[in-house]
Design an enzyme around this catalytic site. Structure first.
Site: not given
Ligand SMILES: Cc1cc2nc3c(=O)[nH]c(=O)nc-3n(C[C@H](O)[C@H](O)[C@H](O)COP(=O)(O)O)c2cc1C
Ligand code: F3S
Ligand SMILES: Cc1cc2nc3c(=O)[nH]c(=O)nc-3n(C[C@H](O)[C@H](O)[C@H](O)COP(=O)(O)OP(=O)(O)OC[C@H]3O[C@@H](n4cnc5c(N)ncnc54)[C@H](O)[C@@H]3O)c2cc1C
Ligand code: SF4
Ligand code: SF4
Lengths: 1457, 482
Positions: A13, A245-246, A489, A883, A934
């Protein structure tokens, strides 16, 4: 049922407090307060009904004159003199019979408490002036007059409190909901008017607020923005004492501890009445309501309002804090033994009717500005300039800083600043002596080597506690590097409940994290607000103030090494009891539960017998004894002692072989342990290794806390900031009460059989430690969705264009998913008879719903990035920049028509490459709040990945590492998000606005809030999404499967009639047509994929993306490896076409002609099989979704349209134009719309400097000059609010504020890439955060100045706050009279301004500053000439220095030969 | 955690072979001994893949990235443990496996794969040298008995697994020494027999019994065998030769490859060579283009053949391939064995239509009329499955296409007899698989009385066999399963 839980509601707010220093009650003050409220309207929100606000209210002193008058005329007779009567503002049921019963209850209880109810009066209200939704929920508002029959004024306040509490409890016992019947205030000093109103409706609804007789010397107003639309009247602020606020992130723990300590409370003032107040706070109350309740208790229990707030919301005090007085530190330290901080972003305005107190959380995460006028009016508010005070009359203007307080006392006519207030508090008692005499510190001595565990036993113990090779490797890595390992990944393994392997109980828990409604913190760069320091022992009497109350053992952190643990156990002055937590696993199925019962009884005995430290130990594990899982033992004892009212009498310490990762420790702390000694993880490490390992755990714990926006481990303790996935209802309610667990799952006997299994193995012939296969695939280890079969089949399919291979891929993946994912347990049923394929929506239309996920150029190679973009453009889907910005050249099609542009442009916390031109070049702008792998964390692009190309796009220096902060520094709450959305819309009105969230309990409510904040599109990401680099623990332990998040979002949006406002996109581990179908049925309109298309393009799930060594040229910038990239757009196109075809087939089978026919129809799904007791019925609640809901039309504000009209010729011809205007705080994002117009026509180059010049007077609203490109100049005569110059990309912003005072709000220049900002006067927190190219001069700034800066130049001509230059890796800052203690020297050094170039820069900037602002300070310095330079220091980033030196050598070598 | 940049900085290299002149002069191992230092640095090329395709390429599922990392960091003993956890006889695969793992290695996609096989060999070599390979007798006897028929790698692997699980295992082998094709099929220059012997010693020390010279089906009644043992593992191989049906096949000097190889191997072992022809001084034509023909070529050269021609009827496979098209599968490319560096010539697209001569072979004639002179012709055109043997009907085993298809509950077949002529690595894997199946069966029946095994004939001498408890429930032998 469903997934929605009102506990998840959030609110934020705008607020303001006003007081007259002459102490006179007048009506003008009330008028001004209402004006301020109106000027804060944009910080509130409306839901589906545009006329129903989320809540607004005002707290004032009792307007005696008015009350006397109405009493006389409406009740008859004369009110007792002021102070001898109290007034209750009461919400009552509308049903007359019920109302009467409630009123009788009030009257009776007044009498029982020795006072007399004088009568009731209807408060005049105007329901016709408010929204329909609000009207339908409107209670009956009456005033109750109570006469003081005994005691003094303070005693009367206490009695009124007791009366109110008794009424509330009696009503609750009778089942009357608070929304129907509640005292919104009852006091002889204060009263509150509030409701489910828009800010502007308050006075209209309560006409007496505008009565000239409604006078007060002070007032607090509040305008609410709630994530929920189904708000109720009672949730509006202010509460009885305060407006907030928070968000209190630790509220669960705070609430629990509050009730845990009730049995220990004693107060001479309350005497036996105290019992009548319990529970002090209801478990279901909002965070603000609970904070209000405890504040009230403390104040009426005898503490002053400032004292109470300083205890509850302390400043950071633990580790060396620059400028903190020793006595004040002792004050905090003493009170830390009484109460853990109520932690989280908080701007508080509180009043007891006599004083007005403002307080800000330790991190300064909400704005709080104050002004004093010549005639003695003080205004404290979220924004400056809200109360219509004549600028010329303002004699002082400043802000409340992090952890600071401001006390205005109309009675004495004083305004006391933080230092004064705190020193007064600190000197009340000899706290330092009390601490010295009572507190015990565990020595930090060199650790002795613990008695080694014999090899055989070590192996057996590891086996018994289910250690894996992978976990041992993680421990080893922590012990060698002192940090947690990183991976890449997503997590593609089954949830614990579906795993075939014996999974520890901890694997069933997921960390919560902050998104949108409060910011996560950067525990590394903002370490000064973070602390691991913990004290152990009984908790003192909250209402008392005796030396012995701080009698506790203090440790530097909650993880104890062997030496500290031994000391603890041997403490002589404390009664320490060790309880073994082992049992005979062979003693039957219920052996475990019997053992837990026994343990709980033993704990009670120990505590009632006087033990103040209870150790739960599983040291005695042997062939006949298995350990009760430490988490279960801890949670069980904790909740048992809470129930018994004994919890506050002791501290719990856990000695266990089980915890190894930071998540395990976090769970133990989160469920009540004060400290943990992980003896088995420590075994086998040498002294240095143990030190580093414990250090790494500490960092990990702080990270887990900070993800949730929590700063202190002490308040994390018992806060239960987890959600369980796959735990059964009985297990949860018995041992983890209050924990959210929504899909059922395992029960105690399952836990017990896992223990027995591991124990039998461990003490059998072959005590194995398995590999695990959690992080990397291994035969016999955990299952992964991406395995050689799925990868190869998919790659074959797209390379050979083989539909058969795709089918094999999809069938294989789905078959595996059937026993490994939530969606696998859901089987779609038909809508109608099957349809021929030809009758189903064509692929060409389905692919439009597909997007490739955000992946930054930086995390993946340009080749891979462009391959995805080309493919998505070819099929009509969308790709996402990620990004890191994008080269504008990619927006120009190649001669053959190939388009490499990404339609979705991401705006993430680092704001890399986010310029006006980038924004206008987007079909969709995606605000990335969180990422599945993350959530709650930022990112880091290590220097070696920052090559020339990336540095160019990100406006930084090659070789210099880049940091994305955990939060967006302009989004600390939901109203901030609304502001950012407004900024972006102004710049780029044609783009859709998307907000990317991660699934967690409560994401539905957040989605509703985001919808209300004006987004068009929301992404719900599953926890299993990919990542270019994340800590392994985050990949594993945070976030939920998207199935839960999506279903919740669909349900909450539907329930709030907001579903029509947004399209929902889902991502995270989507692989097959079936995945798409199930997601659609659960509510998704669109689908994003990252990992799968990467696999199509050649990724083999190497999982070294974070190391820059991807062997197939995808996640790497190494030119040699990039050459190995063999993917093509065709591969990706084929993947999506196969996918779409597959979806069509499935739709045909279900008899659905179009995907829209199934979207959101959860009732089509049926659960097949209930492995591990999972019950998905909550996901399958029908949520109709589409329903009536006002379509929200955003229009550019008139003022901006006028500006554009006036600048129109210049936009075309660049003929300079000068525009003058007056502004108020309500004019937000001034210049942003012009910025968009310029960028659309002229790109990043902009117009010639000075082409458009805005000359403004008044008070600047938020985001003044946001994204201004070259050619746009904005000059303001007057102060401005938060975020001036956000995203500045070439333009100029000049703020001529009051000299020597606060001129600009927080977070100026966030993410700026170029341009200039001159501020006369000082600025707030985080000046120039993430600046990567702008030049700025300011005359002082708050904490965290120049944080994460990577480029540009900043000259500060005054004091800086603490933590200056944290995480700064590029650019330069020059400080006048620098205070080294206030700089964060982790990444920078201070050096004299000696180089000729530096000297020239400083002088030039001084001249420019003088020229643009007329600064007296600049003039004086320039008068000194070069001599003044000795008083300056340059802040030089180490990284930059390294790069420069390297270049210098290279040039020298080149020159030399 | 692996060295992330190893593969970028280190090139693939293996220890290689002894000089050609030296190695054709004897029958000793053609390869140079493994080099632990080299293995260590080569292991650093391994990227510790998130999805280790090597492991899935290896029929045994060897934990390749794990032991690569252990070797890289010098933890050889752990490496040996980790290796032996999935592979009973790494010395065999380390020497003789065609290493499908390397074809599947992620580095094979666009670089040279990790030298997995060489590292495997280095580990086991070191393990033997250090004495880490010790008998692992079972902790407790189960009182169950298993007969294994055939002592090739499949039978041996099954026997070792079952013995270690506590069962009494007897291996029946019709040959005069255990080892199956390892013993007399595969030439010494590829596999020196002491490697087989030292493994057999370990097995015997663990308690596995070997009954050689026992042709089950002929010397021992399969029905009786089944009655005597709780389970039978059938690992009889697939040694039935494919033969050539062309004029002149019965000329003198035309011989099937196996009798030739077996005889020559026996001769090298100092035993009678039987009727195996000698290649010494002759012009030899080997018909076939596979592994067996290559072995014949190598053997003939070592015997001192005047000329050796290896003649295949198919196309020459391509020398190069695009791994993007094939990976992680086994690519069809020209494979050359070390013997091909030693001499002899290879002919492709030569379909033998006749063998000509006058009582004795003189030449072979191809489909286009061309001829190659020959004094000895070895037919190495593959195997067609199990030999006709009364053991199969006797055990109620069904054979289709020369392979075992369908067995009674207590009979478990493994190796080439199931797979067709295949590889050592698949034989070991299949032997382990059969042992697991048998285990499951034995466990399921663990409530039934057992101990029907009584000592029948003298056990081939196993030095150092720990004296074992007599079968605990010998007295219950009356109960019958049939
Ligand atoms: C190599 C890599 C880089 C990513 N960088 C971003 C990013 O810069 N910003 C973001 O919102 N999500 C990032 N993601 C997440 C993806 O946008 C997405 O949410 C997610 O990978 C979807 O799941 P999936 O890989 O199983 O399809 C990244 C994912 C990967 C694999
Ligand atoms: S093989 Fe795929 S899992 Fe990462 S290091 Fe290269 S993008
Ligand atoms: C010349 C040659 C070279 C080869 N080189 C390689 C190589 O380099 N790498 C590789 O991986 N593979 C190679 N192979 C293949 C490999 O040797 C076989 O695939 C493997 O030995 C099969 O193992 P097995 O246990 O199934 O059968 P075998 O090794 O064939 O063993 C079967 C055993 O059963 C015995 N037996 C059969 N019937 C009875 C019965 N009724 N009673 C008692 N005993 C019986 C046989 O005497 C034989 O000893 C080669 C094969 C040949 C012929
Ligand atoms: S056994 Fe063969 S396939 Fe397996 S690792 Fe060894 S060489 Fe590779
Ligand atoms: S595939 Fe190759 S690089 Fe990857 S783990 Fe296996 S051996 Fe190492």
């Amino acid at each position: 049922m469903g997934l929605h839980d009102p506990r998840f509601a959030h609110a934020a707010c705008g607020l303001a407090g006003l007081a007259r220093l002459d102490g006179r009650a007048d009506h003008e003050l009330v008028e001004r307060a209402l004006l301020a409220l109106g000027n804060l309207e944009h910080r509130g929100a409306t839901g589906a009904d545009p006329d129903t606000g989320d809540g607004a209210g005002i707290l004032t002193a009792l307007p005696d004159g008015l009350l006397r008058r109405v009493y006389r005329s409406e009740i008859g007779g004369e009110l007792p003199p002021p102070g001898h009567y109290g007034v209750g503002m009461v919400f009552l049921p509308r049903d007359p019979a019920r109302r009467l019963r409630c009123e009788e209850l009030c009257v009776r209880i007044c009498a029982e408490e020795g006072h007399r109810a004088l009568g009731w009066r209807d408060v005049p209200v105007r329901p016709d002036r408010i929204g329909a939704l609000a009207r339908s929920a409107q209670p009956f508002v009456r005033q109750l007059f109570v006469e003081r029959r005994e005691g003094d004024a303070d005693g009367f306040e206490r009695a009124l409190y007791v009366i109110r509490r008794r009424v509330e409890l009696a009503a609750a016992a009778a089942g009357v909901p608070e929304a129907e019947f509640i005292f919104i205030s009852l006091s002889a000093r204060r009263m509150v008017h509030k409701g489910l109103l828009k800010a502007g409706q308050l006075a209209a609804f309560y006409p007496e607020l505008t009565d000239a007789g409604f006078t007060s010397p002070l007032a607090v107003v509040h305008s609410r923005f709630s994530t929920n639309t189904l708000g109720t009247w009672d949730l509006a602020h202010p509460f009885g004492f305060l407006a907030h606020n928070g968000e209190i992130n630790t509220v669960r723990g705070n609430g629990n501890w509050l009730s845990a300590r009730e049995p220990q409370l004693s107060s001479e003032l309350f005497g036996r009445d105290l019992q009548k107040l319990f529970p002090i706070a209801d478990e279901r109350w909002s965070d603000s309501a609970k904070l209000d309740a405890v504040t009230e208790l403390l104040v009426l229990g005898g503490r002053s309002l400032p004292h109470a707030l300083a205890m509850l919301v302390p400043a950071a005090w633990t580790d060396p804090t620059p400028g903190l007085n020793d006595e004040v530190r002792a004050f905090y330290e003493y009170h830390a033994a009484l109460v853990e901080p109520w932690d989280g972003p908080a701007a508080l305005l509180a009043s007891d009717g006599r004083q007005l107190v403002a307080a800000l959380d330790r991190n300064g995460l909400r704005p709080l500005r104050y002004e004093r006028s010549r005639d003695g009016l003080v205004v404290i508010a979220s924004e400056v300039g809200v109360a219509g005070v004549d600028r010329a009359a303002v004699v002082e203007s400043g802000r409340v800083g992090p952890g600071q307080m401001l006390v205005v006392d109309p009675g004495s006519g004083t305004v006391r600043g933080d230092r004064e207030v705190k020193l007064q508090l600190a000197r009340r008692r000899p706290y330092r002596r009390w601490l010295a005499e009572n507190k015990v510190f565990l020595e930090d001595t060199a650790p002795r080597d613990p008695a080694p565990i014999a090899d055989d036993r070590l192996r057996r113990l590891r086996s018994a506690f289910g250690y894996t090779e992978e976990e041992l490797a993680i421990v080893a890595e922590m012990a060698s590097s002192g940090g947690e390992p990183t991976g890449s990944m997503g997590d593609d393994t089954p949830p614990a409940a579906l795993s075939d392997r014996p999974r520890p109980l901890s694997a069933y828990f997921k960390q919560h994290f902050a998104q949108v409604t409060n910011p996560p913190i950067d525990s590394q760069r903002e370490a000064l607000v973070m602390t691991l320091r913990t004290s152990i022992g009984a908790i003192g009497n909250l209402l008392g103030e005796r030396p012995a109350d701080c009698r506790r053992v203090e440790v530097p952190g909650p993880v104890l090494d062997g030496e500290q643990f031994a000391q603890l156990r041997e403490l002589r002055d404390f009664q320490v009891e060790t309880l073994p937590t082992v049992y005979d696993p062979a003693a039957g199925a219920d052996a475990l539960e019997r053992a837990i019962d026994g343990l709980c009884r033993a704990a009670s005995r120990a505590v009632w017998g006087g033990s103040t430290i209870v150790i739960l130990s599983d040291r005695d594990v042997d062939a006949d004894h298995a350990a009760i899982p430490a988490l279960l033992a801890t949670a069980a004892v904790h909740s048992h002692l809470v129930r018994e009212g004994a919890r506050a009498r002791c501290g719990l310490v856990v000695e266990s072989g089980e915890p190894r990762e930071s998540m395990h420790h976090a769970l133990l702390l989160g469920y009540g342990a004060a400290a943990v000694h992980p003896y088995l993880a420590l075994a086998g490490l040498d002294a240095e290794g143990r030190r580093r390992y414990i250090g790494a755990l500490g960092k990990g714990l702080l990270k887990i806390c900070s993800k949730m926006g929590i700063s202190t481990v002490q308040s994390y303790r018992g806060a239960q900031i987890f959600e369980a996935v796959g735990l059964g209802p009985r297990l949860v309610s018995r041992y983890f009460p209050g924990t959210v667990s929504r899909i059922g799952g395992i029960e105690a006997d399952d836990v017990s059989s896992t223990v027995a299994l591991l124990h039998a193995r461990a003490f059998g012939d072959d005590p194995q430690v398995e590999h695990g296969g959690e992080y990397r695939l291994r035969p016999g280890g955990e299952r992964h969705a991406w395995d050689p079969d799925s990868i190869v089949r998919l790659q074959r399919a797209v390379r050979d264009d083989s539909a058969d291979s795709f089918r094999a891929y999809a069938d294989g993946v789905d078959a595996a998913a059937a026993t490994a994912t939530v969606r696998g347990l859901l089987e779609p049923g038909p809508v109608g008879p099957p349809l021929a394929l030809g009758a189903v929506e064509p692929s060409a239309s389905l692919v439009r719903r597909f997007a490739s996920g955000a992946m930054s150029l930086g995390s993946i190679s340009p080749e891979a990035h462009e391959t995805l973009a080309v493919a998505m453009n070819r099929i009509g889907g969308r790709s996402n920049t990620g990004e890191g910005g994008e080269d504008p050249a990619r927006s120009v099609p190649d001669p053959d028509g190939t388009l490499r542009r990404s339609a979705i442009k991401q705006v993430a916390s680092g704001r890399f490459g986010v310029t006006a031109a980038y924004l206008v070049d987007a079909d969709q702008l995606q605000i990335k709040i969180a990422q599945g792998a993350k959530p709650g964390e930022g990112g880091q692009l290590p220097g070696h990945k920052v090559d020339g190309r990336i540095a160019g796009l990100r406006h930084s220096t090659p070789g210099v590492g880049l940091i994305s902060p955990p939060p967006h520094h302009d989004i600390y709450s939901i109203e901030d998000l609304a502001q950012l959305i407004h900024d972006l819309r102004c710049v780029s009105p044609a783009a859709e606005i998307s907000v990317k969230l991660v699934a967690e309990a409560g994401v539905g409510t957040i989605t509703a809030g985001v919808a209300k904040a004006g987004a068009d599109h929301v992404v719900i990401s599953g926890h299993d999404g990919g990542t270019g680099a994340s800590p392994l623990s985050s990949i594993k332990h945070a976030g939920l499967p998207w199935e839960l998040g999506l279903a919740e979002a669909q349900q909450v949006l539907s329930a709030n009639a907001l579903r029509d406002r947004v399209r929902l996109q889902v991502d995270g581990g989507l692989r097959t047509p079936r995945d798409v179908l199930v997601a659609a049925i659960l509510g998704a309109d669109e689908f994003a994929f990252s990992t799968a298309p990467l696999v199509a393009a050649g990724c083999v799930m190497m999982r070294v993306c974070h190391l820059n060594t991807c062997p197939v040229g995808i996640a790497t910038q190494d030119p040699e490896l990039r050459r190995r990239f063999a993917g093509t757009p065709e591969h990706v196109v084929r993947y999506f076409l196969f996918l779409a075809e597959g979806v069509r087939e499935l739709l045909g089978e279900l008899g659905a002609a179009a995907l829209d026919d199934v979207v959101g129809r959860a009732e089509l799904l049926r659960q097949v099989g209930h492995p591990a007791g999972l019950d998905l019925s909550a996901l399958l609640e029908p949520a109709p979704g589409r329903g009536p809901g006002a379509a929200r039309g955003w229009v550019l504000p008139l003022a901006d349209r006028e500006l554009i009209a006036r600048a129109a010729p210049t936009l075309r011809t660049a003929t300079p134009v000068r525009i003058t205007a007056t502004v108020e705080n309500t004019h937000r994002s001034v210049g942003a719309a012009l910025a968009g117009e310029i960028a659309r026509r002229h790109g990043d180059a902009g117009l010639p400097a000075g082409a458009i010049r805005l000359e403004l007077r008044g008070v600047g609203g938020q985001s003044l000059g946001a994204f201004a490109p070259r050619g746009l100049e904005i000059e303001l005569d007057g102060p401005c609010n938060d975020h001036p110059g956000k995203g500045l990309c070439g333009g100029t912003v000049v703020i001529r504020g009051p000299e020597g005072q606060t001129a600009a709000g927080n977070t100026a220049l966030y993410g700026a890439t170029g341009g200039e900002l001159f501020v006369r006067g000082s600025a707030g927190e985080r000046f120039a955060v993430r600046n990567s190219g702008a030049t700025a001069v300011v005359e002082g700034c708050g904490d965290h100045g120049c944080e994460y800066m990577t480029g540009g130049t900043v000259l500060v001509l005054g004091t800086t706050g603490r933590n200056f230059a944290a995480g700064m890796s590029g650019g330069a800052a020059y400080l006048l009279n620098a205070d080294v203690a206030r700089c964060n020297l982790d990444t920078v050094a201070l050096e004299p301004v000696a180089e000729p170039a530096d000297r020239a820069t400083v002088l030039r900037l001084l001249e420019r500053h003088l020229d643009r602002t007329g600064s007296r300070l600049a003039a004086e310095l320039l008068e000194e000439g070069e001599a003044c330079l000795v008083r300056f220091h340059k802040v030089m980033p180490h990284d930059l220095r390294r790069v420069l030196e390297r270049e210098a050598t290279r040039e020298a070598v080149a020159a030399g030969g | 955690m692996a060295d992330p940049r190893g593969f970028l900085t280190i090139a693939r290299r293996t220890a290689g072979y002894r000089p050609v002149l030296a190695r054709v002069a004897d029958h000793r191992d053609q390869a140079l001994p493994p080099d632990p230092g080299l293995a260590g640095s080569q292991a650093a090329r391994c990227m510790d893949c998130g999805v280790p395709f090597c492991t899935s390429g290896c029929p045994l599922g060897n934990l390749i990235p794990d032991w690569n990392e252990l070797v890289r960091t010098g933890r050889w003993r752990e490496a040996s443990d980790r290796l032996h956890a999935t592979n009973n006889f790494p010395e065999l695969t380390g020497k003789l496996c065609p290493a499908p793992c390397e074809a599947s290695c992620v580095l094979a996609l666009n670089d040279d794969p990790v030298t997995i096989k060489a590292i495997e060999l280095a580990i086991v070599d070191r393990a033997f040298a250090e004495g880490w390979v010790r008998p692992q007798p079972a902790a407790a006897a189960t009182g169950r008995s298993v007969a294994v028929i055939g002592s090739g790698p499949a039978g041996l692997a099954a026997a070792q697994q079952l013995t270690r699980a506590g069962h009494e295992v007897t291996v029946f082998e019709r040959d005069d020494a255990p080892g199956g094709l390892l013993r007399y099929g595969i030439p010494d220059f590829k596999l020196e027999k002491q490697l087989v012997d030292r493994r057999l010693e370990q097995m015997m020390a663990e308690g596995t019994r070997f009954e050689t010279g026992v042709d089950v089906g002929a010397a021992l009644d399969p029905i009786e065998l089944r009655a005597l043992f709780d389970a039978v593992v059938l690992a009889t191989g697939a040694q039935r030769h494919r033969d050539l049906d062309v004029p002149g096949r019965d000329l003198d000097g035309v011989q099937l490859a196996m009798p030739y190889l077996t005889g020559r191997n026996r001769a090298v072992a100092g035993r009678p060579a039987g009727d195996a022809a000698s290649a010494a001084g002759r012009r030899v034509v080997v018909l076939g283009g596979g592994d067996t023909s290559a072995d014949c070529l190598g053997n003939a050269l070592r015997e001192g053949a005047a000329e050796v021609h290896e003649v295949a009827h198919g196309e020459m496979p391509p020398r190069e391939h695009d791994p993007q098209q094939t990976w992680p599968a086994w690519p069809r490319v020209l494979r050359s064995h070390p013997v091909h560096q030693e001499g002899g010539s290879r002919h492709w697209r030569f379909e033998t239509v006749a063998i000509e001569g006058d009582g004795r072979v003189q030449r072979v004639r191809g489909q286009d009329g061309s001829t190659i002179d020959a004094e000895l012709v070895l037919v190495a055109i593959g195997f067609s499955g199990v030999e006709p043997d009364p053991v199969y009907p006797g055990l109620e085993v069904r054979i289709e296409d020369g392979r075992v298809r369908g067995t009674p509950d207590d009979v478990f077949a493994a190796g080439d007899c199931v797979l067709g002529a295949d590889l050592i690595v698949t034989a070991i894997a299949d032997g382990r698989r059969a042992a697991r199946d048998a285990e499951r069966r034995l466990a399921a029946r663990s409530t039934e009385p057992s101990g029907r095994w009584r000592r029948q004939s003298s056990v081939s001498q196993a030095s150092g066999v720990p004296s074992r408890r007599p079968s605990s429930s010998a007295s219950c032998s009356s109960s019958s399963q049939l």
